[in-house]
Design an enzyme around this catalytic site. Structure first.
Site, PDB file in Angstrom:
ATOM      1  N   LYS A  13      23.113  -3.660  89.067  1.00 30.75           N
ATOM      2  CA  LYS A  13      24.484  -3.190  88.786  1.00 30.75           C
ATOM      3  C   LYS A  13      25.253  -2.918  90.079  1.00 30.75           C
ATOM      4  O   LYS A  13      26.420  -3.243  90.188  1.00 30.75           O
ATOM      5  CB  LYS A  13      24.472  -1.881  87.988  1.00 30.75           C
ATOM      6  CG  LYS A  13      23.933  -1.974  86.596  1.00 30.75           C
ATOM      7  CD  LYS A  13      24.185  -0.684  85.841  1.00 30.75           C
ATOM      8  CE  LYS A  13      23.598   0.577  86.450  1.00 30.75           C
ATOM      9  NZ  LYS A  13      22.147   0.599  86.645  1.00 30.75           N
ATOM     10  N   ARG A  88      25.177   8.145  81.440  1.00 31.06           N
ATOM     11  CA  ARG A  88      23.777   7.792  81.246  1.00 31.06           C
ATOM     12  C   ARG A  88      23.221   8.388  79.963  1.00 31.06           C
ATOM     13  O   ARG A  88      22.049   8.199  79.654  1.00 31.06           O
ATOM     14  CB  ARG A  88      22.957   8.285  82.429  1.00 31.06           C
ATOM     15  CG  ARG A  88      22.839   7.188  83.528  1.00 31.06           C
ATOM     16  CD  ARG A  88      21.749   7.548  84.374  1.00 31.06           C
ATOM     17  NE  ARG A  88      21.047   6.753  85.266  1.00 31.06           N
ATOM     18  CZ  ARG A  88      21.423   6.273  86.447  1.00 31.06           C
ATOM     19  NH1 ARG A  88      22.645   6.340  86.831  1.00 31.06           N
ATOM     20  NH2 ARG A  88      20.571   5.677  87.222  1.00 31.06           N
ATOM     21  N   ARG A 127      13.518  -3.804  96.944  1.00 30.49           N
ATOM     22  CA  ARG A 127      14.884  -3.379  97.279  1.00 30.49           C
ATOM     23  C   ARG A 127      14.910  -2.467  98.507  1.00 30.49           C
ATOM     24  O   ARG A 127      14.071  -1.590  98.654  1.00 30.49           O
ATOM     25  CB  ARG A 127      15.485  -2.627  96.078  1.00 30.49           C
ATOM     26  CG  ARG A 127      16.864  -2.056  96.370  1.00 30.49           C
ATOM     27  CD  ARG A 127      17.665  -1.802  95.131  1.00 30.49           C
ATOM     28  NE  ARG A 127      17.151  -0.698  94.325  1.00 30.49           N
ATOM     29  CZ  ARG A 127      17.723  -0.299  93.190  1.00 30.49           C
ATOM     30  NH1 ARG A 127      18.796  -0.919  92.738  1.00 30.49           N
ATOM     31  NH2 ARG A 127      17.206   0.699  92.509  1.00 30.49           N
ATOM     32  N   ARG A 160      14.456   3.416  98.927  1.00 32.24           N
ATOM     33  CA  ARG A 160      14.742   4.658  98.189  1.00 32.24           C
ATOM     34  C   ARG A 160      13.440   5.276  97.695  1.00 32.24           C
ATOM     35  O   ARG A 160      12.568   4.561  97.205  1.00 32.24           O
ATOM     36  CB  ARG A 160      15.639   4.346  96.974  1.00 32.24           C
ATOM     37  CG  ARG A 160      17.064   4.105  97.341  1.00 32.24           C
ATOM     38  CD  ARG A 160      17.876   3.561  96.177  1.00 32.24           C
ATOM     39  NE  ARG A 160      17.673   4.232  94.900  1.00 32.24           N
ATOM     40  CZ  ARG A 160      18.402   3.973  93.811  1.00 32.24           C
ATOM     41  NH1 ARG A 160      19.386   3.080  93.863  1.00 32.24           N
ATOM     42  NH2 ARG A 160      18.171   4.591  92.678  1.00 32.24           N
ATOM     43  N   ARG A 171      11.748   5.685  85.125  1.00 30.70           N
ATOM     44  CA  ARG A 171      13.208   5.515  85.041  1.00 30.70           C
ATOM     45  C   ARG A 171      13.559   4.513  83.929  1.00 30.70           C
ATOM     46  O   ARG A 171      14.565   4.676  83.239  1.00 30.70           O
ATOM     47  CB  ARG A 171      13.759   5.044  86.396  1.00 30.70           C
ATOM     48  CG  ARG A 171      13.695   6.150  87.453  1.00 30.70           C
ATOM     49  CD  ARG A 171      13.917   5.625  88.858  1.00 30.70           C
ATOM     50  NE  ARG A 171      15.235   5.086  89.061  1.00 30.70           N
ATOM     51  CZ  ARG A 171      15.550   4.213  90.017  1.00 30.70           C
ATOM     52  NH1 ARG A 171      14.624   3.783  90.856  1.00 30.70           N
ATOM     53  NH2 ARG A 171      16.777   3.782  90.140  1.00 30.70           N
TER      54      ARG A 171
HETATM   55  P1  AMP Z   1      21.251   4.979  90.576  1.00 28.24           P
HETATM   56  O1  AMP Z   1      21.667   4.744  91.989  1.00 28.24           O
HETATM   57  O2  AMP Z   1      22.349   4.724  89.585  1.00 28.24           O
HETATM   58  O3  AMP Z   1      19.964   4.269  90.220  1.00 28.24           O
HETATM   59  O4  AMP Z   1      20.942   6.554  90.446  1.00 28.24           O
HETATM   60  C1  AMP Z   1      19.950   7.156  91.263  1.00 28.24           C
HETATM   61  C2  AMP Z   1      19.652   8.541  90.743  1.00 28.24           C
HETATM   62  O5  AMP Z   1      20.841   9.338  90.790  1.00 28.24           O
HETATM   63  C3  AMP Z   1      19.187   8.635  89.302  1.00 28.24           C
HETATM   64  O6  AMP Z   1      17.807   8.354  89.145  1.00 28.24           O
HETATM   65  C4  AMP Z   1      19.536  10.094  88.997  1.00 28.24           C
HETATM   66  O7  AMP Z   1      18.608  10.972  89.623  1.00 28.24           O
HETATM   67  C5  AMP Z   1      20.867  10.262  89.704  1.00 28.24           C
HETATM   68  N1  AMP Z   1      21.984   9.864  88.821  1.00 28.24           N
HETATM   69  C6  AMP Z   1      22.887   8.861  89.037  1.00 28.24           C
HETATM   70  N2  AMP Z   1      23.776   8.796  88.035  1.00 28.24           N
HETATM   71  C7  AMP Z   1      23.427   9.775  87.159  1.00 28.24           C
HETATM   72  C8  AMP Z   1      23.948  10.206  85.904  1.00 28.24           C
HETATM   73  N3  AMP Z   1      25.017   9.601  85.334  1.00 28.24           N
HETATM   74  N4  AMP Z   1      23.341  11.242  85.283  1.00 28.24           N
HETATM   75  C9  AMP Z   1      22.299  11.879  85.842  1.00 28.24           C
HETATM   76  N5  AMP Z   1      21.725  11.498  86.999  1.00 28.24           N
HETATM   77  C10 AMP Z   1      22.292  10.463  87.665  1.00 28.24           C
END
Ligand code: AMP
Length: 217
Positions: A13, A88, A127, A160, A171
């Site tokens: 994404k 989410r 990644r 990461r 996840r």
């Molecule tokens: P991402 O970069 O979108 O994979 O997000 C990395 C991490 O950020 C996730 O695993 C959560 O810990 C936190 N995070 C990002 N967006 C959200 C959200 N909408 N709600 C809760 N946690 C989030």
């Protein structure tokens, strides 16, 4: 246009949103990127969310909703945004409605990004991210030219902490249990466009551009 990118973690994404926002006048709002920036800057929010992010757990809704609500106060953002990683869960989706509805704003569509789980586990273990500009690399398909150094800004490229195989399995479970029901939620409210993101990024970007221009008509 106001668009949500909905899809599993590691489905590409972020790369897709960054590529689309170069071609279209959207502001890319990635809650994951915003949270990572807070952690990097050592802000109080960054310090309070670090353990959730490292463990691959969702940050509590009140913090996440507040972050997005603040970003959407900017008129330029709320007219043309591509939300990546938010909402989410249903509570976050309802909170987003509660921000947009009173000011007469509606979502135009949801791009539902689809990639098989097996492919995600492979992609995520390769990644890497730039610490400076956030550019996303893949050690197999698109590594940095100089090992560990970003081609664009010269800063360090890192993995990461939540991109390891055990954490990604958790996840994905969270995604299927809590986030994926949003496809149904949005099908009842707006246009949901399925987008297969298992192929080459350039081809997917072109398909997404064509689908978005149809959605605009
Ligand atoms: P991402 O970069 O979108 O994979 O997000 C990395 C991490 O950020 C996730 O695993 C959560 O810990 C936190 N995070 C990002 N967006 C959200 C959200 N909408 N709600 C809760 N946690 C989030």
């Amino acid at each position: 246009m106001r668009i949500i990118l909905l899809g599993p973690p590691g489905s590409g994404k972020g790369s897709l949103a960054k590529a689309l926002c170069k071609k279209l006048p959207f502001v890319h709002v990635s809650t994951g990127d915003l949270f990572r920036q807070h952690i990097k800057d050592g802000t109080p929010l960054g310090m309070s969310i670090r353990h959730y992010m490292d463990a691959g757990e969702l940050v509590p809704d009140e913090l996440t909703v507040q972050l997005v609500t603040d970003v959407l106060q900017d008129e330029k953002v709320r007219d043309n945004f591509m939300l990546d990683g938010f909402p989410r869960n249903i509570q976050q989706a309802e909170a987003l409605e509660a921000v947009l509805e009173p000011i007469g704003m509606k979502l135009d569509c949801v791009l539902h990004v689809i990639v098989p789980d097996e492919m995600i586990v492979n992609r995520v273990s390769g990644r890497r991210l730039c610490k400076g500009c956030g550019y996303i690399y893949n050690m197999e398909s698109h590594p940095p030219m100089k090992e560990g150094i970003c081609n664009i800004c010269g800063q360090e490229v890192y993995q990461r902490p939540d991109d390891n195989p055990e954490v990604i399995e958790d996840r994905l479970k969270t995604y299927h249990g809590i986030t994926e029901p949003l496809v149904d939620f949005y099908q009842k409210r707006t246009r949901v466009i399925d987008l297969d993101n298992s192929g080459d990024l350039e081809d997917v970007v072109n398909s997404a551009l064509a689908l978005l221009s149809e959605a605009k008509e």
